[in-house]
Design a protein around this motif. Structure first.
Motif, PDB file in Angstrom:
ATOM      1  N   PRO A   1       0.560  -1.211   0.311  1.00  0.00           N
ATOM      2  CA  PRO A   1       0.054   0.138  -0.120  1.00  0.00           C
ATOM      3  C   PRO A   1       1.033   1.036  -0.129  1.00  0.00           C
ATOM      4  CG  PRO A   1       0.047  -1.226   2.097  1.00  0.00           C
ATOM      5  CD  PRO A   1       0.906  -2.174   1.234  1.00  0.00           C
ATOM      6  N   TRP A   2       0.208   1.719  -0.294  1.00  0.00           N
ATOM      7  CA  TRP A   2       1.446   3.867  -0.449  1.00  0.00           C
ATOM      8  C   TRP A   2       2.241   3.702  -1.326  1.00  0.00           C
ATOM      9  CZ3 TRP A   2       0.416   4.281   5.760  1.00  0.00           C
ATOM     10  CH2 TRP A   2      -0.427   4.366   5.827  1.00  0.00           C
ATOM     11  N   HIS A   3       2.075   2.336  -2.335  1.00  0.00           N
ATOM     12  CA  HIS A   3       3.748   2.840  -3.421  1.00  0.00           C
ATOM     13  C   HIS A   3       3.123   3.125  -4.871  1.00  0.00           C
ATOM     14  CE1 HIS A   3       5.824   1.161   0.015  1.00  0.00           C
ATOM     15  NE2 HIS A   3       6.884   0.626  -0.967  1.00  0.00           N
ATOM     16  N   LEU A   4       3.784   3.137  -5.720  1.00  0.00           N
ATOM     17  CA  LEU A   4       3.237   3.994  -7.080  1.00  0.00           C
ATOM     18  C   LEU A   4       4.465   2.726  -7.613  1.00  0.00           C
ATOM     19  CD1 LEU A   4       2.670   5.390  -9.997  1.00  0.00           C
ATOM     20  CD2 LEU A   4       4.980   6.311  -9.372  1.00  0.00           C
ATOM     21  N   VAL A   5       3.745   1.479  -9.115  1.00  0.00           N
ATOM     22  CA  VAL A   5       4.745   0.723  -9.537  1.00  0.00           C
ATOM     23  C   VAL A   5       4.679   1.251 -10.661  1.00  0.00           C
ATOM     24  CG1 VAL A   5       3.783  -1.656  -9.737  1.00  0.00           C
ATOM     25  CG2 VAL A   5       2.973  -0.689  -8.174  1.00  0.00           C
ATOM     26  N   GLU A   6       5.919   0.610 -11.026  1.00  0.00           N
ATOM     27  CA  GLU A   6       6.505   1.716 -12.559  1.00  0.00           C
ATOM     28  C   GLU A   6       6.520  -0.384 -13.532  1.00  0.00           C
ATOM     29  OE1 GLU A   6       9.848   3.096 -14.836  1.00  0.00           O
ATOM     30  OE2 GLU A   6      10.165   2.333 -12.519  1.00  0.00           O
ATOM     31  N   MET A   7       5.879  -0.181 -14.663  1.00  0.00           N
ATOM     32  CA  MET A   7       5.155  -1.816 -15.019  1.00  0.00           C
ATOM     33  C   MET A   7       6.027  -1.565 -16.146  1.00  0.00           C
ATOM     34  SD  MET A   7       2.591  -3.091 -13.364  1.00  0.00           S
ATOM     35  CE  MET A   7       2.459  -4.610 -14.476  1.00  0.00           C
ATOM     36  N   ASN A   8       6.816  -2.698 -16.421  1.00  0.00           N
ATOM     37  CA  ASN A   8       7.717  -2.475 -17.681  1.00  0.00           C
ATOM     38  C   ASN A   8       6.514  -3.024 -19.049  1.00  0.00           C
ATOM     39  OD1 ASN A   8       9.805  -3.524 -16.646  1.00  0.00           O
ATOM     40  ND2 ASN A   8       9.313  -4.747 -16.227  1.00  0.00           N
ATOM     41  N   ASP A   9       6.645  -2.388 -20.193  1.00  0.00           N
ATOM     42  CA  ASP A   9       6.277  -2.378 -21.279  1.00  0.00           C
ATOM     43  C   ASP A   9       6.331  -3.570 -22.147  1.00  0.00           C
ATOM     44  OD1 ASP A   9       4.370  -1.669 -23.433  1.00  0.00           O
ATOM     45  OD2 ASP A   9       5.869  -0.329 -24.151  1.00  0.00           O
ATOM     46  N   ASP A  10       5.558  -4.692 -21.834  1.00  0.00           N
ATOM     47  CA  ASP A  10       6.162  -6.167 -21.910  1.00  0.00           C
ATOM     48  C   ASP A  10       5.165  -6.537 -21.859  1.00  0.00           C
ATOM     49  OD1 ASP A  10       6.144  -6.120 -19.193  1.00  0.00           O
ATOM     50  OD2 ASP A  10       7.748  -7.442 -19.010  1.00  0.00           O
ATOM     51  N   GLY A  11       3.591  -6.007 -22.584  1.00  0.00           N
ATOM     52  CA  GLY A  11       2.388  -6.723 -22.773  1.00  0.00           C
ATOM     53  C   GLY A  11       1.755  -6.135 -22.688  1.00  0.00           C
ATOM     54  N   ASP A  12      -0.014  -6.631 -22.957  1.00  0.00           N
ATOM     55  CA  ASP A  12      -1.174  -5.853 -22.705  1.00  0.00           C
ATOM     56  C   ASP A  12      -2.626  -5.365 -21.895  1.00  0.00           C
ATOM     57  OD1 ASP A  12      -2.020  -8.099 -23.349  1.00  0.00           O
ATOM     58  OD2 ASP A  12      -2.094  -7.979 -25.431  1.00  0.00           O
ATOM     59  N   ASP A  13      -1.524  -5.634 -20.875  1.00  0.00           N
ATOM     60  CA  ASP A  13      -2.789  -6.503 -19.750  1.00  0.00           C
ATOM     61  C   ASP A  13      -1.480  -5.625 -17.954  1.00  0.00           C
ATOM     62  OD1 ASP A  13      -2.840  -8.426 -18.860  1.00  0.00           O
ATOM     63  OD2 ASP A  13      -4.234  -8.868 -20.203  1.00  0.00           O
ATOM     64  N   VAL A  14      -3.066  -5.610 -17.089  1.00  0.00           N
ATOM     65  CA  VAL A  14      -1.908  -6.036 -15.707  1.00  0.00           C
ATOM     66  C   VAL A  14      -3.059  -6.676 -14.857  1.00  0.00           C
ATOM     67  CG1 VAL A  14      -1.166  -4.560 -13.700  1.00  0.00           C
ATOM     68  CG2 VAL A  14      -0.498  -3.443 -15.672  1.00  0.00           C
ATOM     69  N   ALA A  15      -2.534  -7.461 -14.543  1.00  0.00           N
ATOM     70  CA  ALA A  15      -3.454  -8.309 -13.739  1.00  0.00           C
ATOM     71  C   ALA A  15      -3.089  -7.891 -12.303  1.00  0.00           C
ATOM     72  CB  ALA A  15      -2.914 -10.068 -14.409  1.00  0.00           C
TER      73      ALA A  15
END
Length: 286
Positions: free
Chosen positions: A220-234
Motif C-alpha cells: 500500500p501507498w506505493h506507485l508501481v512502475e510497469m514494464n512495457d512487455d504486455g498489453d494488460d495488468v493482472a
C-alpha cells in the motif's frame, strides 16, 4: 501478449499540509514523472472533527495540464475563474483542464466543516502536449452515480470507469489526449485484469491494501512502475484493496514546471507568471 511485469515500486513520502495528512508517490526522490502523469497527492484517510477549518486549498492558478481529483471519502467544493462551481461527494471525480490558465479553489463545503467526518482525496496531474497547453479551460464534476461501476470477478471487484474503456463500457469523460482513468475496489482474493495497450504509460498506485501484480507482491501507498512487455495488468488482492489505475500515450516532450504551472520552456513559465500577476487568468470570489 502476456501481462506486464513489475519494474519497480516507489513509496509515497509524507508531506503533510498543515493538519492534512498527505502522501506523495510522484514526483519523488527516485522518480520525476510517469509521462504524462506528473504528480499525485494522496490526502487522508483521516477523520475531521465537527466545526473544523476544512481543506486549505484557497484560490490558486494553474496552466498547461489537467487535474483529476478523486473524492474517496468526504466532500469537495470546486469554484474557478471560468465560472464552474460544484460540490462533489464521496465516489465522485472532478476533471479540470487548466489549459491556457485559470484560478480555482478546492475547499470543504460549509456542511462538512460544520459536521466533520471522514476525508480521503487523490489529486493527479496529467500533462498536456505543447499543442494543447493553451487550450480553452474546462471543468466536469461527476457524482458517484454518474460513473459506471463495472462488476468484475463475480462481483468481488468493482471498476469505477472515469475515462477510457473497460469490459465494453466507456467512461463519461472524453479526455483530450485519450487518457484512461479508473479506480478499482477489490475484496480479498479477487482478481482483475486491466487493459494496458503496448506502448502506453501505465499509472498504478496502491491506495490501500496489498496485492500481487503479475505475481509480484506490491505494498500500500506505493506507485508501481510497469514494464512495457504486455498489453494488460493482472491484479490479485491479498486483502481488501483500492487501486488508482490509468494509461496514456507518453508525450516525450520537455517538461518545465514552476509551482502551479507546467509548460515546455522557461519563457512560457515566465509568461504564465506574468499573466497570473496581471490578472489575465481571472479571479475567484469565495
Amino acid at each position: 501478449m502476456p501481462s506486464r511485469t513489475v519494474n519497480r515500486q516507489y513509496p509515497a513520502y509524507r508531506d503533510d499540509i498543515g493538519d492534512l495528512l498527505t502522501r506523495r508517490p510522484v514526483p519523488g526522490p527516485a522518480i520525476d514523472q510517469v509521462d504524462p502523469f506528473l504528480f499525485l497527492n494522496h490526502h487522508g484517510p483521516q477523520e475531521y472533527r465537527p466545526n473544523n477549518q476544512g481543506l486549505p486549498f484557497g484560490p490558486h492558478p494553474h496552466r498547461g495540464f489537467e487535474t483529476v481529483t478523486f473524492i474517496l471519502a468526504g466532500e469537495l467544493a470546486h469554484r474557478d475563474s471560468g465560472g464552474h462551481e460544484s460540490v462533489i461527494g464521496a465516489g465522485g471525480v472532478q476533471w479540470m483542464t487548466a489549459g491556457s490558465g485559470l484560478i480555482h479553489a478546492e475547499l470543504s463545503p460549509e456542511s462538512f466543516k460544520r459536521r466533520g467526518g471522514p476525508l480521503e482525496i487523490l489529486q493527479l496531474w496529467v500533462n498536456l502536449p505543447a499543442r494543447l497547453k493553451m487550450t480553452q479551460p474546462a471543468y466536469t464534476g461527476l457524482q458517484r452515480e454518474q460513473i459506471p461501476a463495472i462488476s468484475a470477478d463475480d462481483g468481488r471487484a468493482t471498476v469505477n470507469l472515469v475515462s477510457g474503456q473497460f469490459d465494453g463500457q466507456v467512461g463519461p469523460i472524453e479526455s483530450l489526449t485519450g487518457v484512461a482513468m479508473m479506480t478499482v475496489t477489490m475484496n480479498a482474493g479477487s482478481r482483475v485484469t486491466l487493459p494496458a495497450p503496448a506502448g502506453r504509460a501505465v499509472f498504478l498506485y496502491i491506495v490501500a491494501g496489498e496485492l500481487d501484480v503479475d505475481e509480484t507482491a506490491v505494498k500500500p501507498w506505493h506507485l508501481v512502475e510497469m514494464n512495457d512487455d504486455g498489453d494488460d495488468v493482472a491484479l490479485v488482492a491479498r486483502s481488501e484493496a483500492v487501486v488508482l489505475f490509468g494509461h496514456a500515450e507518453p508525450l516525450r516532450e520537455p517538461v518545465v514546471s514552476h509551482g502551479p504551472f507546467v509548460m515546455n520552456t522557461h519563457e512560457e513559465i515566465q509568461q504564465a507568471i506574468e499573466d497570473y500577476q496581471s490578472g489575465r487568468l481571472g479571479a475567484v470570489s469565495l
